[in-house]
Write a protein that holds these residues in place. Sequence first.
Motif, PDB file in Angstrom:
ATOM      1  N   GLU A  81       0.831  -1.209   0.000  1.00  0.00           N
ATOM      2  CA  GLU A  81       0.000   0.000   0.000  1.00  0.00           C
ATOM      3  C   GLU A  81       0.862   1.254   0.000  1.00  0.00           C
ATOM      4  N   ILE A  82       1.905   1.244   0.795  1.00  0.00           N
ATOM      5  CA  ILE A  82       2.801   2.400   0.868  1.00  0.00           C
ATOM      6  C   ILE A  82       3.531   2.592  -0.460  1.00  0.00           C
ATOM      7  N   ALA A  83       3.943   1.483  -1.087  1.00  0.00           N
ATOM      8  CA  ALA A  83       4.644   1.555  -2.369  1.00  0.00           C
ATOM      9  C   ALA A  83       3.763   2.179  -3.448  1.00  0.00           C
ATOM     10  N   MET A  84       2.502   1.758  -3.496  1.00  0.00           N
ATOM     11  CA  MET A  84       1.587   2.300  -4.500  1.00  0.00           C
ATOM     12  C   MET A  84       1.363   3.792  -4.288  1.00  0.00           C
ATOM     13  N   PRO A  91       5.603  -3.506  -5.649  1.00  0.00           N
ATOM     14  CA  PRO A  91       6.426  -3.464  -4.434  1.00  0.00           C
ATOM     15  C   PRO A  91       7.905  -3.731  -4.706  1.00  0.00           C
ATOM     16  N   ASP A  92       8.204  -4.575  -5.710  1.00  0.00           N
ATOM     17  CA  ASP A  92       9.605  -4.880  -6.005  1.00  0.00           C
ATOM     18  C   ASP A  92      10.363  -3.638  -6.458  1.00  0.00           C
ATOM     19  N   PHE A  94       9.619  -0.549  -5.737  1.00  0.00           N
ATOM     20  CA  PHE A  94       9.744   0.294  -4.548  1.00  0.00           C
ATOM     21  C   PHE A  94      10.874  -0.197  -3.654  1.00  0.00           C
ATOM     22  N   ALA A  95      10.952  -1.507  -3.460  1.00  0.00           N
ATOM     23  CA  ALA A  95      11.979  -2.085  -2.599  1.00  0.00           C
ATOM     24  C   ALA A  95      13.380  -1.819  -3.145  1.00  0.00           C
ATOM     25  N   ARG A  96      13.544  -1.938  -4.477  1.00  0.00           N
ATOM     26  CA  ARG A  96      14.854  -1.673  -5.080  1.00  0.00           C
ATOM     27  C   ARG A  96      15.257  -0.212  -4.889  1.00  0.00           C
ATOM     28  N   ALA A  97      14.316   0.693  -5.144  1.00  0.00           N
ATOM     29  CA  ALA A  97      14.612   2.117  -4.988  1.00  0.00           C
ATOM     30  C   ALA A  97      14.897   2.458  -3.527  1.00  0.00           C
ATOM     31  N   SER A 105      16.107  -2.734   3.130  1.00  0.00           N
ATOM     32  CA  SER A 105      14.822  -3.042   2.508  1.00  0.00           C
ATOM     33  C   SER A 105      13.727  -2.337   3.298  1.00  0.00           C
ATOM     34  N   PRO A 106      12.552  -2.114   2.691  1.00  0.00           N
ATOM     35  CA  PRO A 106      11.454  -1.491   3.437  1.00  0.00           C
ATOM     36  C   PRO A 106      11.083  -2.246   4.718  1.00  0.00           C
ATOM     37  N   SER A 107      11.052  -3.582   4.653  1.00  0.00           N
ATOM     38  CA  SER A 107      10.688  -4.356   5.844  1.00  0.00           C
ATOM     39  C   SER A 107      11.750  -4.244   6.929  1.00  0.00           C
TER      40      SER A 107
END
Length: 295
Positions: A81-84, A91-92, A94-97, A105-107
């Motif tokens: 949801e945060i990535a969107m 999400p992938d 977003f995670a790379r950026a 990583s975001p998590s």
Amino acid sequence: MKTALRNYHARMQRVLDYIDQHLDDDLDLGAVSRVAAFSKFHFHRQFVATFGLSVHRYVQLARMKRASRRLAWNDAESVTEIAMDAGYDAPDAFARAFRQRFGQSPSSFRKSPDWAPWIAAFGPLDNARNKFMQIIFTHDDVTIRDVPPMPVAMIEHRGDRATLGTTIERFKAWCKAEGLSPETGRSSLMVFRSERCPANPADYSMDLCVGTDRPIEMNDEGMKAGLIPGGRCAVLRYPGNTNNLEPAALYLYRDWLPDSGEEVRDFPIYCQRRLSLMPDVSAPEVIVELFLPLK
């Protein structure tokens, strides 16, 4: 000439305010240029020349800053949801950026934020936001008030500013557990006991405070009772919510104080943040004021 320059800066500042308030919208170059009433054919170069980064880069950073804060402070929202909401299709991506910018990583950031690269990553954003702060202040923006003393709960941060995020995290967790977060109407304060960027980073020093007259019991977070003393203060309201009040402090010391004939008191400069819950407003306004204690 000075009037024309101030008008130009005001138009550019309006652009930044618009972007910050419409991060969920389609912020294409044409829409943003219209806010400042500039030609879209020249606006990109004007923006880069003024702020040192492109409109696209500014929007990316602003969305990523909002996303990282939501990761750190809102467990109820999923990473997807945060990535969107940050403008990423998956999400992938977003995670790379996110990893490229913060080294986590975001998590991983959600579980244990590393604040040093976070602060460094948003340097260009902070620089853009504070580009005109030394110019837009005038003596009319400063008022002198008799301020009542305020008992507070406080935590001291001593040492490199790169580790400030950890102290802030402990402070927020304690406030939330005690029902003293800003959302409850409490004022939060920061007492600046050193420069923002001292020559020796280890000399950075500030206190994080929240207004309360409750007794403060021994705790693992390092919170203790304190007092913001009352008395005469020069008060400068900052136009917007920011983590960099150095331009405002510089204006008070360099421009306002010598002209005022006032003398400072033996207590550090401090700021107060509070929420103004206005009717018919979708989000509360954050009011930031800087206090310079006077004799």
